[in-house]
Design a protein around this motif. Structure first.
Motif, PDB file in Angstrom:
ATOM      1  N   SER A  11      23.485 -31.529 -33.154  1.00 59.58           N
ATOM      2  CA  SER A  11      25.057 -31.281 -33.270  1.00 59.58           C
ATOM      3  C   SER A  11      25.732 -30.932 -34.458  1.00 59.58           C
ATOM      4  O   SER A  11      24.979 -31.420 -35.559  1.00 59.58           O
ATOM      5  N   HIS A  12      26.827 -30.344 -34.472  1.00 59.01           N
ATOM      6  CA  HIS A  12      27.455 -29.950 -35.674  1.00 59.01           C
ATOM      7  C   HIS A  12      28.695 -30.145 -35.601  1.00 59.01           C
ATOM      8  O   HIS A  12      29.416 -30.219 -34.598  1.00 59.01           O
ATOM      9  N   LEU A  13      29.582 -30.280 -36.827  1.00 60.79           N
ATOM     10  CA  LEU A  13      30.920 -30.573 -36.801  1.00 60.79           C
ATOM     11  C   LEU A  13      31.432 -29.448 -37.660  1.00 60.79           C
ATOM     12  O   LEU A  13      30.957 -28.995 -38.765  1.00 60.79           O
ATOM     13  N   VAL A  14      32.915 -28.992 -37.307  1.00 63.29           N
ATOM     14  CA  VAL A  14      33.490 -28.159 -38.519  1.00 63.29           C
ATOM     15  C   VAL A  14      34.657 -29.074 -38.940  1.00 63.29           C
ATOM     16  O   VAL A  14      35.332 -29.431 -37.928  1.00 63.29           O
ATOM     17  N   LEU A  15      34.792 -29.381 -39.862  1.00 65.24           N
ATOM     18  CA  LEU A  15      35.772 -30.254 -40.611  1.00 65.24           C
ATOM     19  C   LEU A  15      36.835 -29.136 -41.223  1.00 65.24           C
ATOM     20  O   LEU A  15      36.620 -28.131 -41.897  1.00 65.24           O
ATOM     21  N   ASP A  16      38.117 -29.860 -41.503  1.00 61.93           N
ATOM     22  CA  ASP A  16      39.233 -29.155 -41.937  1.00 61.93           C
ATOM     23  C   ASP A  16      39.117 -29.168 -43.509  1.00 61.93           C
ATOM     24  O   ASP A  16      40.420 -29.187 -44.198  1.00 61.93           O
ATOM     25  N   ALA A  17      38.154 -29.511 -43.953  1.00 63.42           N
ATOM     26  CA  ALA A  17      38.002 -29.305 -45.610  1.00 63.42           C
ATOM     27  C   ALA A  17      37.708 -27.836 -46.316  1.00 63.42           C
ATOM     28  O   ALA A  17      37.172 -27.425 -45.403  1.00 63.42           O
ATOM     29  N   PRO A  18      38.181 -27.638 -47.220  1.00 64.58           N
ATOM     30  CA  PRO A  18      37.983 -26.252 -47.785  1.00 64.58           C
ATOM     31  C   PRO A  18      36.686 -26.177 -47.911  1.00 64.58           C
ATOM     32  O   PRO A  18      35.576 -26.844 -48.189  1.00 64.58           O
ATOM     33  N   ALA A  19      36.064 -24.715 -47.848  1.00 61.48           N
ATOM     34  CA  ALA A  19      34.827 -24.436 -47.900  1.00 61.48           C
ATOM     35  C   ALA A  19      34.168 -25.039 -49.135  1.00 61.48           C
ATOM     36  O   ALA A  19      34.818 -24.733 -50.271  1.00 61.48           O
ATOM     37  N   PRO A  20      33.101 -25.625 -49.224  1.00 66.29           N
ATOM     38  CA  PRO A  20      32.532 -25.889 -50.274  1.00 66.29           C
ATOM     39  C   PRO A  20      31.819 -24.638 -51.096  1.00 66.29           C
ATOM     40  O   PRO A  20      32.012 -23.405 -50.749  1.00 66.29           O
ATOM     41  N   ALA A  21      31.359 -25.014 -52.352  1.00 64.14           N
ATOM     42  CA  ALA A  21      31.326 -23.928 -53.340  1.00 64.14           C
ATOM     43  C   ALA A  21      29.849 -23.097 -52.834  1.00 64.14           C
ATOM     44  O   ALA A  21      29.624 -22.105 -53.385  1.00 64.14           O
ATOM     45  N   GLY A  22      29.174 -23.783 -51.997  1.00 59.69           N
ATOM     46  CA  GLY A  22      27.810 -23.324 -51.237  1.00 59.69           C
ATOM     47  C   GLY A  22      27.281 -24.139 -50.297  1.00 59.69           C
ATOM     48  O   GLY A  22      28.204 -25.117 -49.992  1.00 59.69           O
ATOM     49  N   ALA A  23      26.231 -24.207 -50.129  1.00 59.51           N
ATOM     50  CA  ALA A  23      25.647 -24.952 -48.907  1.00 59.51           C
ATOM     51  C   ALA A  23      24.892 -26.285 -49.794  1.00 59.51           C
ATOM     52  O   ALA A  23      24.374 -26.045 -50.765  1.00 59.51           O
ATOM     53  N   PHE A  24      25.192 -27.249 -49.188  1.00 52.28           N
ATOM     54  CA  PHE A  24      24.369 -28.537 -49.609  1.00 52.28           C
ATOM     55  C   PHE A  24      23.328 -28.956 -48.700  1.00 52.28           C
ATOM     56  O   PHE A  24      23.555 -29.530 -47.717  1.00 52.28           O
ATOM     57  N   TYR A  25      22.097 -29.425 -49.290  1.00 48.11           N
ATOM     58  CA  TYR A  25      21.015 -30.044 -48.690  1.00 48.11           C
ATOM     59  C   TYR A  25      20.968 -31.392 -49.146  1.00 48.11           C
ATOM     60  O   TYR A  25      20.630 -31.640 -50.314  1.00 48.11           O
ATOM     61  N   VAL A  26      21.515 -32.232 -48.377  1.00 44.28           N
ATOM     62  CA  VAL A  26      21.582 -33.381 -48.706  1.00 44.28           C
ATOM     63  C   VAL A  26      20.633 -34.501 -47.741  1.00 44.28           C
ATOM     64  O   VAL A  26      20.196 -34.283 -46.741  1.00 44.28           O
ATOM     65  N   GLU A  27      20.561 -35.807 -47.986  1.00 43.44           N
ATOM     66  CA  GLU A  27      19.793 -36.906 -47.286  1.00 43.44           C
ATOM     67  C   GLU A  27      20.598 -37.818 -46.863  1.00 43.44           C
ATOM     68  O   GLU A  27      21.652 -38.373 -47.568  1.00 43.44           O
ATOM     69  N   ALA A  28      20.610 -37.967 -45.529  1.00 37.17           N
ATOM     70  CA  ALA A  28      21.367 -38.873 -44.942  1.00 37.17           C
ATOM     71  C   ALA A  28      21.167 -40.271 -45.435  1.00 37.17           C
ATOM     72  O   ALA A  28      20.099 -40.714 -45.185  1.00 37.17           O
ATOM     73  N   PRO A  29      22.272 -40.792 -45.707  1.00 46.88           N
ATOM     74  CA  PRO A  29      21.871 -42.190 -46.270  1.00 46.88           C
ATOM     75  C   PRO A  29      21.475 -43.232 -45.025  1.00 46.88           C
ATOM     76  O   PRO A  29      20.924 -44.300 -45.497  1.00 46.88           O
ATOM     77  N   GLN A  30      21.696 -42.895 -43.849  1.00 46.01           N
ATOM     78  CA  GLN A  30      21.369 -43.749 -42.901  1.00 46.01           C
ATOM     79  C   GLN A  30      19.964 -43.883 -42.756  1.00 46.01           C
ATOM     80  O   GLN A  30      19.441 -44.830 -42.408  1.00 46.01           O
ATOM     81  N   ASP A  31      19.221 -42.976 -42.505  1.00 42.16           N
ATOM     82  CA  ASP A  31      17.740 -42.614 -42.230  1.00 42.16           C
ATOM     83  C   ASP A  31      17.121 -41.677 -43.064  1.00 42.16           C
ATOM     84  O   ASP A  31      15.887 -41.440 -42.636  1.00 42.16           O
TER      85      ASP A  31
END
Length: 392
Positions: free
Chosen positions: A238-258
């Motif tokens: 699943s994916h979400l589109v948020l009403d946040a301004p586009a970030p400066a690039g793409a972020f590869y992050v680690e989910a804090p949950q798992d």
């Protein structure tokens, strides 16, 4: 008396990126090919991906080196052949004090990624200077280092349509919408029944390619004699589109949950976040993000971007086809399984958006024993994909 069926060399079932790629490869090799799609081009998973054309940096963790090498090569071809659809963007990997993947490990991974990418300019990485961090809008408490590298982004549905258009320019036929009804395989070919515009039609082919995505085993169940099928899990992303301004690039992050990998990316001036991995048991046509998945992705976003809007303006979900195994889907192999059964049928299980062309070439090799000689029309490694408005 029924009319004699039409004749062709190859029938492809499914108008997602994998079916489109096979149709293009078959037509480029000089064969007659007809693609049948039940709804619309890229109607399912091929319009609901993470929109990335990438080598799969995280697949290095599970030692899928050949897959990463292959997809990085395919990324290069797509950057050359579809610059109007595929473009490099900066990717950032923030590493905090509590990030499980330490900076030295990420540096090794990025170095290997660059090596597998041929040490080209597009494969290089760096540590972002601390003075540049504020522009990223990231949470900075306990932030230790930010790595920057490059990967590519696309509109997955537009890419699929372009590959279909390329196949048609090479002579491929398209029936859409067209419902696959049944097939009967024999020693010399396979006869296929389908319904188009309310009328039942038949076509005889030398071979059939089953690229039906999450419906792959349902298609096999309609073939006589019935080919063996593989046990699979459908894994919802699943994916979400948020009403946040586009970030400066793409972020590869680690989910804090798992500690799973999640991407937060620009998308049409807004922010796209995904993906999840949840076993799905329902009708593939009815897949949609669950409340738990939405909250999971929002929690990831809040963790890294606490000052930005988290209002959801769109959401979507697609299905991955993965081999059935115990344990988390996150660690399962992601390369496409090209399954050849008796009866002149080849089925595709899974498939990476980036690697669709390489998968299609492998399919054509599997089909070669059943096909007559043909005069090649084009090499898909160097075939530019058409732009909207180009004549078919």
């Amino acid at each position: 008396m029924q009319p004699a069926p039409q004749q062709t060399d190859i029938v492809v079932i499914g108008g997602g990126i994998q079916g489109a790629g096979v149709a293009q490869a078959a037509a480029a090799a000089g064969y007659r090919v007809l693609l049948l799609e039940q709804n619309a081009i890229a109607a399912a998973t091929s319009s609901r991906s993470s929109k990335l054309i990438h080598g799969g940096l995280r697949y290095l963790e599970t030692l899928q080196f050949s897959l990463v090498r292959k997809t990085l090569l395919e990324r290069r071809y797509l950057l050359q052949n579809a610059p109007h659809l595929v473009r490099l963007i900066p990717f950032f990997i923030p590493v905090y004090a509590d990030t499980s993947r330490r900076p030295w490990l990420i540096r090794i991974g990025l170095s290997l990624y660059a090596l597998l990418g041929g040490l080209r300019e597009s494969s290089r990485f760096r540590s972002l200077p601390r003075k540049s961090w504020p522009a990223l809008k990231l949470a900075t408490e306990n932030l230790r280092v930010v790595f920057q590298y490059q990967d590519a982004q696309t509109d997955d549905a537009a890419l699929t349509r372009a590959v279909i258009a390329s196949a048609q320019q090479l002579g491929a036929g398209l029936c859409c919408p067209a419902e696959f009804l049944s097939a009967e395989a024999g020693d010399k070919g396979i006869e296929i029944a389908y319904r188009q515009q309310g009328a039942q039609r038949r076509i005889s082919a030398s071979v059939m390619v089953n690229a039906a995505g999450p419906w792959v085993n349902q298609v096999l169940a309609k073939i006589t004699p019935r080919p063996p099928c593989l046990e699979i899990d459908l894994v919802q992303g699943s994916h979400l589109v948020l009403d946040a301004p586009a970030p400066a690039g793409a972020f590869y992050v680690e989910a804090p949950q798992d500690r799973r990998a999640v991407f937060i990316m620009p998308w049409h001036g807004k922010t796209l976040i995904g993906t999840t991995e949840t076993i799905y048991h329902g009708d593939p046509a009815k897949v949609e993000p669950s409340a738990a998945e939405i909250e999971y992705l929002l929690t990831v976003f809040r963790h890294y971007f606490p000052t930005l809007s988290e209002r959801v303006i769109d959401s979507f979900a697609g299905l991955r086809v993965l081999p059935k195994q115990n344990g988390s889907p996150f660690h399962r192999p992601r390369d496409t399984i090209v399954h050849t059964g008796p009866g002149r049928v080849v089925s595709l299980y899974g498939g990476k958006l980036t690697a669709y062309r390489a998968t299609a070439e492998e399919v054509m090799k599997r089909l070669s024993a059943w096909l007559p000689a043909a005069k090649r029309k084009a090499d898909t490694r160097r075939l530019r994909l058409p732009e909207p408005g180009d004549p078919h």
